[in-house]
Design a protein around this motif. Sequence first.
Motif, short mmCIF file in Angstrom:
data_model
loop_
_atom_site.label_atom_id
_atom_site.label_comp_id
_atom_site.label_asym_id
_atom_site.label_seq_id
_atom_site.Cartn_x
_atom_site.Cartn_y
_atom_site.Cartn_z
N UNK A 91 7.94 -29.31 -21.77
CA UNK A 91 6.84 -28.68 -22.50
C UNK A 91 5.70 -28.36 -21.54
N UNK A 92 4.84 -27.46 -21.96
CA UNK A 92 3.78 -26.95 -21.09
C UNK A 92 2.83 -28.04 -20.59
N UNK B 132 0.89 -21.28 -18.27
CA UNK B 132 0.52 -22.27 -17.26
C UNK B 132 -0.96 -22.14 -16.88
N UNK B 133 -1.47 -20.91 -16.81
CA UNK B 133 -2.86 -20.72 -16.44
C UNK B 133 -3.82 -21.32 -17.45
N UNK C 154 9.15 -24.73 -16.98
CA UNK C 154 8.07 -25.22 -17.83
C UNK C 154 7.86 -24.20 -18.94
N UNK C 155 7.79 -24.64 -20.18
CA UNK C 155 7.65 -23.74 -21.31
C UNK C 155 6.41 -22.87 -21.14
N UNK C 156 6.59 -21.54 -21.30
CA UNK C 156 5.49 -20.60 -21.19
C UNK C 156 5.90 -19.30 -21.87
N UNK D 212 -6.84 -20.48 -7.66
CA UNK D 212 -5.43 -20.64 -8.02
C UNK D 212 -4.85 -19.27 -8.33
N UNK D 213 -3.97 -18.82 -7.44
CA UNK D 213 -3.30 -17.52 -7.56
C UNK D 213 -2.12 -17.71 -8.50
N UNK D 214 -2.34 -17.41 -9.76
CA UNK D 214 -1.36 -17.74 -10.79
C UNK D 214 -0.81 -16.53 -11.54
#
Length: 251
Positions: free
Chosen positions: A204-205, A15-16, A187-189, A87-89
């Motif tokens: 998908x991502x 995601x990042x 979410x695909x990751x 963004x704290x991811x």
Amino acid sequence: MATGSILITGASSGLGAEMARQFAALGYELALCARRTERLDELAAEITGVYPAVRVRTAALDVTDFDAVPRVFDEFAAEFGRLDRVIVNAGLGKGVPFGKGGERPNRQTAITNFLGAMAQMEAAMKIFRAQGGGHLVVISSISAVRGMPKTMTSYAASKAGVAAMAEGIAAEGVPGVDVSIVFPGYIASEMNEKAAHPPKFLVDTPTGVRSMVSAIEKRRFKAYTPAWPWVPFGYAMKVLPLSIVRRLAGI
């Protein structure tokens, strides 16, 4: 085109990395950090190859190195002049059912996801207070809505804590600071690609992240993403019996 600078942790994959691509497409300058710097460098080269006008800087960062977090954030702020959004991811998805010898992975997940996020929020808010504003974005999880069983227990609890921490910061009402809490669904990751059984409603991502970026750009306080089916499911999961929540979550 958007203008401003965004710092994203855990940006080397999943995601990042996709958020970095999509925010670059909007014109933002990027400060990207993660433990795996070779992946960060590949991502930075990819983004600048497509968007040569976008400034991308990278740094190695383990968010459980609590001295390194403020140092890296401050270095990015100095280089860019200011940080408009953080963004704290960065997060970890390890987990073992309680009582089955999973003390170490469960503890690692809690430390990375909760204490690591705390360090990031502290560093971000110090910068935002000094510069008179900013946008704090915290990536939680749909699993944070209720307690989750088995391998998800420590992960869901840590993500619930992260959401509560961000909500507390928002409740303070720091002048010029907006807070957004994003609750991604499936979410695909990298975190779920090794699952024996893909979760229900997996998207998908790029599709999933597009919904996250849209919510972030709107500066929504709380966002379940993608909206379908996670907005209705998110509300239902708060009140349904845990046995039904388990089936809805596909666990």
